[in-house]
Design a protein around this motif. Structure first.
Motif, PDB file in Angstrom:
ATOM      1  N   GLY A  65      35.695  39.510  41.727  1.00 25.26           N
ATOM      2  CA  GLY A  65      35.181  40.710  41.079  1.00 25.26           C
ATOM      3  C   GLY A  65      34.257  40.379  39.936  1.00 25.26           C
ATOM      4  N   LYS A  66      34.722  39.528  39.031  1.00 23.40           N
ATOM      5  CA  LYS A  66      33.929  39.200  37.850  1.00 23.40           C
ATOM      6  C   LYS A  66      34.149  37.739  37.492  1.00 23.40           C
ATOM      7  N   ILE A  67      33.077  37.062  37.168  1.00 29.15           N
ATOM      8  CA  ILE A  67      33.155  35.707  36.637  1.00 29.15           C
ATOM      9  C   ILE A  67      32.849  35.825  35.151  1.00 29.15           C
ATOM     10  N   ALA A  68      33.834  35.540  34.320  1.00 33.71           N
ATOM     11  CA  ALA A  68      33.733  35.787  32.882  1.00 33.71           C
ATOM     12  C   ALA A  68      33.197  34.599  32.092  1.00 33.71           C
ATOM     13  N   VAL A  69      32.867  33.497  32.767  1.00 28.74           N
ATOM     14  CA  VAL A  69      32.362  32.309  32.081  1.00 28.74           C
ATOM     15  C   VAL A  69      31.110  31.803  32.788  1.00 28.74           C
ATOM     16  N   GLU A  70      30.403  30.928  32.110  1.00 26.31           N
ATOM     17  CA  GLU A  70      29.221  30.313  32.694  1.00 26.31           C
ATOM     18  C   GLU A  70      29.394  28.809  32.726  1.00 26.31           C
ATOM     19  N   LYS A  71      28.674  28.171  33.625  1.00 26.26           N
ATOM     20  CA  LYS A  71      28.678  26.714  33.700  1.00 26.26           C
ATOM     21  C   LYS A  71      28.246  26.157  32.344  1.00 26.26           C
ATOM     22  N   GLY A  72      28.987  25.170  31.854  1.00 23.60           N
ATOM     23  CA  GLY A  72      28.689  24.550  30.559  1.00 23.60           C
ATOM     24  C   GLY A  72      29.421  25.179  29.391  1.00 23.60           C
ATOM     25  N   ALA A  73      30.103  26.298  29.625  1.00 26.77           N
ATOM     26  CA  ALA A  73      30.808  26.988  28.536  1.00 26.77           C
ATOM     27  C   ALA A  73      32.099  26.260  28.165  1.00 26.77           C
ATOM     28  N   ALA A  74      32.399  26.257  26.877  1.00 25.56           N
ATOM     29  CA  ALA A  74      33.685  25.745  26.392  1.00 25.56           C
ATOM     30  C   ALA A  74      34.653  26.922  26.383  1.00 25.56           C
ATOM     31  N   VAL A  75      35.881  26.696  26.858  1.00 28.78           N
ATOM     32  CA  VAL A  75      36.874  27.765  26.913  1.00 28.78           C
ATOM     33  C   VAL A  75      38.152  27.327  26.208  1.00 28.78           C
ATOM     34  N   ASP A  76      38.857  28.300  25.681  1.00 28.24           N
ATOM     35  CA  ASP A  76      40.161  28.070  25.064  1.00 28.24           C
ATOM     36  C   ASP A  76      41.247  28.346  26.086  1.00 28.24           C
ATOM     37  N   LYS A  77      42.438  27.859  25.810  1.00 26.26           N
ATOM     38  CA  LYS A  77      43.594  28.161  26.661  1.00 26.26           C
ATOM     39  C   LYS A  77      43.753  29.680  26.749  1.00 26.26           C
ATOM     40  N   LYS A  78      44.041  30.167  27.947  1.00 27.44           N
ATOM     41  CA  LYS A  78      44.257  31.588  28.248  1.00 27.44           C
ATOM     42  C   LYS A  78      42.979  32.410  28.253  1.00 27.44           C
ATOM     43  N   SER A  79      41.805  31.766  28.115  1.00 27.25           N
ATOM     44  CA  SER A  79      40.543  32.511  28.221  1.00 27.25           C
ATOM     45  C   SER A  79      40.395  33.023  29.645  1.00 27.25           C
ATOM     46  N   LEU A  80      39.898  34.240  29.780  1.00 25.17           N
ATOM     47  CA  LEU A  80      39.646  34.813  31.098  1.00 25.17           C
ATOM     48  C   LEU A  80      38.518  34.048  31.762  1.00 25.17           C
ATOM     49  N   LEU A  81      38.756  33.602  32.991  1.00 27.58           N
ATOM     50  CA  LEU A  81      37.747  32.871  33.750  1.00 27.58           C
ATOM     51  C   LEU A  81      37.190  33.725  34.871  1.00 27.58           C
TER      52      LEU A  81
END
Length: 161
Positions: free
Chosen positions: A141-157
């Motif tokens: 449905g939705k991709i909430a991140v982009e290639k190269g992005a830094a994410v935190d634990k529990k971040s929506l992907l």
């Protein structure tokens, strides 16, 4: 014990194994599903009855007695400790980051139909590339991140439709 695997048998017994532990077993393949194993001067015939490689669960018989076995590698154990269970439910509606990291690749797009076990994205964490697999069949449905992005634990992907 380097790289211990956690082995659970029939949901009752849990123990650690490593490649060093396996060196203490003398084993020979008799057929693709059957092995002859000697350990501590005892001989066993082990047959693989069912294997689910994605879930790392197996049904085996040892001298004709059936057992259910699940195996967790060190990464599986870490993900579980961090509160993220891969494949825990077929009703998963979103994927969250199991740990902080960097998104290396996203091989799916919004609207793509995926099957259970398909690669959804690659997350680099602790100098390891972790492929996050789809826990169920569905549509992205939705991709909430982009290639190269830094994410935190529990971040929506990713969200499923």
């Amino acid at each position: 014990m380097p790289n211990p695997f956690e082995v659970k048998v029939n949901g009752e017994w849990t123990f650690q194994m490593s490649s060093e532990t396996l060196d203490h077993y003398d084993q020979a393949r008799l057929t693709p599903e059957t092995f002859h194993v000697i350990h501590d001067a005892h001989s066993f015939t082990v047959r693989i009855l069912e294997a689910d490689f994605y879930q790392k669960t197996y049904k085996v018989s040892v001298d004709g007695k059936p057992y259910s076995v699940s195996i967790s590698n060190p990464l599986d154990q870490l993900i579980s400790e961090m509160g993220f269970e891969l494949g825990a439910s077929k009703n998963v509606s979103q994927i969250e980051a199991p740990m902080p990291g960097l998104i290396l690749d996203i091989p799916v797009s919004e609207g793509d139909e995926v099957k259970e076990g398909d690669a959804l994205l690659v997350l680099e964490a602790m100098k390891m590339e972790n492929v996050i697999l789809s826990p169920r069949d569905g549509v992205i449905g939705k991709i909430a991140v982009e290639k190269g992005a830094a994410v935190d634990k529990k971040s929506l992907l990713i969200e499923f439709k």
